[in-house]
Design an enzyme around this catalytic site. Structure first.
Site, mmCIF file in Angstrom:
data_model
loop_
_atom_site.group_PDB
_atom_site.id
_atom_site.type_symbol
_atom_site.label_atom_id
_atom_site.label_comp_id
_atom_site.label_asym_id
_atom_site.label_seq_id
_atom_site.Cartn_x
_atom_site.Cartn_y
_atom_site.Cartn_z
ATOM 1 C CG HIS A 127 -52.090 0.004 32.449
ATOM 2 N ND1 HIS A 127 -50.826 0.014 31.907
ATOM 3 C CD2 HIS A 127 -52.188 -1.165 33.127
ATOM 4 C CE1 HIS A 127 -50.202 -1.116 32.242
ATOM 5 N NE2 HIS A 127 -51.008 -1.836 32.977
ATOM 6 C CG ASP A 204 -55.965 0.620 27.417
ATOM 7 O OD1 ASP A 204 -56.241 -0.564 27.127
ATOM 8 O OD2 ASP A 204 -55.156 0.939 28.303
ATOM 9 C CD GLN A 207 -57.884 -5.358 32.380
ATOM 10 O OE1 GLN A 207 -58.652 -6.296 32.575
ATOM 11 N NE2 GLN A 207 -56.582 -5.464 32.601
ATOM 12 C CE LYS A 230 -53.686 -6.765 30.076
ATOM 13 N NZ LYS A 230 -53.232 -7.055 31.414
ATOM 14 C CB CYS A 368 -49.623 -0.595 35.673
ATOM 15 S SG CYS A 368 -48.388 -1.883 35.688
HETATM 16 N N1 PLP Z 1 -54.125 -1.010 29.573
HETATM 17 C C1 PLP Z 1 -54.819 -1.612 30.535
HETATM 18 C C2 PLP Z 1 -56.148 -1.054 30.949
HETATM 19 C C3 PLP Z 1 -54.322 -2.763 31.145
HETATM 20 O O1 PLP Z 1 -55.007 -3.371 32.110
HETATM 21 C C4 PLP Z 1 -53.055 -3.268 30.722
HETATM 22 C C5 PLP Z 1 -52.473 -4.450 31.375
HETATM 23 O O2 PLP Z 1 -52.764 -4.787 32.494
HETATM 24 C C6 PLP Z 1 -52.395 -2.606 29.697
HETATM 25 C C7 PLP Z 1 -52.956 -1.488 29.149
HETATM 26 C C8 PLP Z 1 -51.080 -3.095 29.183
HETATM 27 O O3 PLP Z 1 -51.240 -4.316 28.546
HETATM 28 P P1 PLP Z 1 -49.965 -5.141 28.013
HETATM 29 O O4 PLP Z 1 -49.036 -5.257 29.189
HETATM 30 O O5 PLP Z 1 -50.531 -6.436 27.584
HETATM 31 O O6 PLP Z 1 -49.354 -4.363 26.923
#
Ligand code: PLP
Length: 410
Positions: A127, A204, A207, A230, A368
């Site tokens: 992401h 990270d 998900q 999430k 993203c």
């Molecule tokens: N990392 C992953 C794999 C994501 O799917 C997302 C959000 O869709 C993020 C990071 C960023 O999360 P946040 O916008 O809640 O900071």
């Protein structure tokens, strides 16, 4: 095929008021859970309860309300510690979300440990929030960002990863589960290989936490980042788990109230963990109510959730595969409940708009993960992402909707 539910799905759905809404006159089918999940009444009530009965600033006042709010906030920290099996509560830093958590590590770890010529490893499926902070830090410190490639199924090339590990690698930062491909990365192996190389690992888990049980001590992971919104919780709160030894070795992220022990105009001494990384008034309401979402998940059980979502995913993949011209982006064997696809001859945006007219919420675009789209040579995908409250009927609705969209667009 009848998908079996290890919990009372009707009762779970009844807990989520927004699932009863209609969109364009049709009952909502919500399949954009990767972006954010809906909230159960239990969490919504907790938010109302906070403002009705507890609202006060935390960690500061001696008065009753401040103690109440502080206690509730710290209860969440403790629940989070148990939820991911951390050794200490002070290894749980409450942040604004995954993005904030990763930026905190890239900035503070960078300052403490990264110098010119060093390297950081990420993967091709990250992401943007696990790419850009590292790019910024590497640029600032004269370090290099290295990227582990993936194959056509969306599986990490572990041989390439092994070749990238060397003594210049100061940190490995990878996603646990890809938000676009659904791939579940072999994190245990990733961590073990990095540690043999002397490099710590950030996962990270944005998900992952809502879909599978995570034990940070069993994984031996050094940092773990995730977001409350999430996982059926409020927006504006998230978590950075860090091993005590790393958090203690890093300088603070931001300066301000709460992160200090003593301030004079000449010198400031910093607070102990976790407060050293929690400057200023946090999102108290969200922090407290994240605890309610953890209670809710625990009550159903992550093992049950994982089992059910895996069955529903299997059903969805089989049903969608029947659609003419469908191309799945991401075909890893180890995968979570995210399905990205394209319909030959159509643009994902157009499919998304028609699905919306039918009351079906999916995500379209690059999610993203622009470098990942470039890897596959596509502008974007349609992404359906499943949560514990989705049903077989939701999937049937999606399949019928995609078929209809294809008929209209081709
Ligand atoms: N990392 C992953 C794999 C994501 O799917 C997302 C959000 O869709 C993020 C990071 C960023 O999360 P946040 O916008 O809640 O900071």
């Amino acid at each position: 095929m009848k998908v079996l539910t290890p919990y009372d799905i009707a009762a779970v759905r009844a807990d989520f008021p927004l699932l009863r809404t209609t969109v364009n006159g049709k009952p909502l089918i919500y399949l954009d859970n990767g972006a954010t999940t809906q909230k159960p009444r239990f969490v919504i009530d907790a938010i109302q309860q906070y403002y009705t009965l507890q609202n006060s600033n935390i960690h500061r006042g001696v008065h009753h309300l401040s103690q109440l709010a502080t206690d509730a906030y710290e209860v969440t920290r403790n629940k989070l510690k148990d939820f991911i099996h951390a050794e200490h509560g002070h290894e749980i830093i409450l942040t604004a979300g995954t993005t904030h958590s990763i930026n905190l590590v890239s900035t503070c770890f960078g300052k403490a440990f990264v110098k010119e010529g060093d390297e950081v490893i990420i993967s091709a499926m990250e992401h943007h929030s696990n790419i850009v902070p590292w790019q910024m830090m590497c640029e600032e410190r004269g370090a290099k960002l290295k990227v582990v490639p993936i194959d056509d199924d969306g599986v990490l090339d572990m041989d390439a990863y092994a070749r990238l590990l060397n003594d210049r690698v100061k940190l490995v930062s990878m996603t646990y589960v890809s938000n676009t491909l659904g791939t579940i990365n072999p994190v245990q192996q990733i961590i073990q290989m990095a540690h043999e190389n002397g490099s710590p690992v950030l996962l990270d888990a944005a998900q992952a936490v809502q879909h599978m049980a995570i034990d940070v001590q069993a994984l031996d992971v050094d940092f773990l980042a995730f977001s409350g919104h999430k996982m059926y919780g409020p927006t504006g709160v998230g978590v950075l788990y860090g091993k005590e030894k790393w958090l203690n070795a890093m300088p603070p992220y931001q300066g301000g109230g709460d992160m200090i022990k003593d301030v004079t105009f000449e010198k400031t001494t910093y607070n102990d963990l976790p407060f050293k990384f929690e400057a200023g008034t946090p999102n108290i309401e969200a922090g407290i109510c994240l605890g309610a979402s953890i209670d809710y998940i625990n009550q159903i059980g992550l093992d049950h959730i994982a089992e059910y979502e895996a069955e529903l995913l299997h059903y969805a993949l089989e049903a969608l595969a029947e659609i003419e011209g469908i191309r799945f982006i991401g075909k890893a064997r180890e995968r979570s409940s995210v399905i990205s696809f394209l319909i030959e001859g159509t643009h994902p945006y157009d499919v998304g708009v028609i699905l919306d007219k039918l009351g079906i919420a999916v995500r379209t675009g690059h999610h993203c993960t622009q470098p990942l789209m470039d890897r596959f040579g596509i502008p974007g995908t349609v992404r359906a992402s499943i949560a514990m409250y989705n049903t077989q009927e939701d999937i049937d609705g999606l399949v019928a909707g995609v078929k209809r969209a294809a008929r209209m667009l081709l």
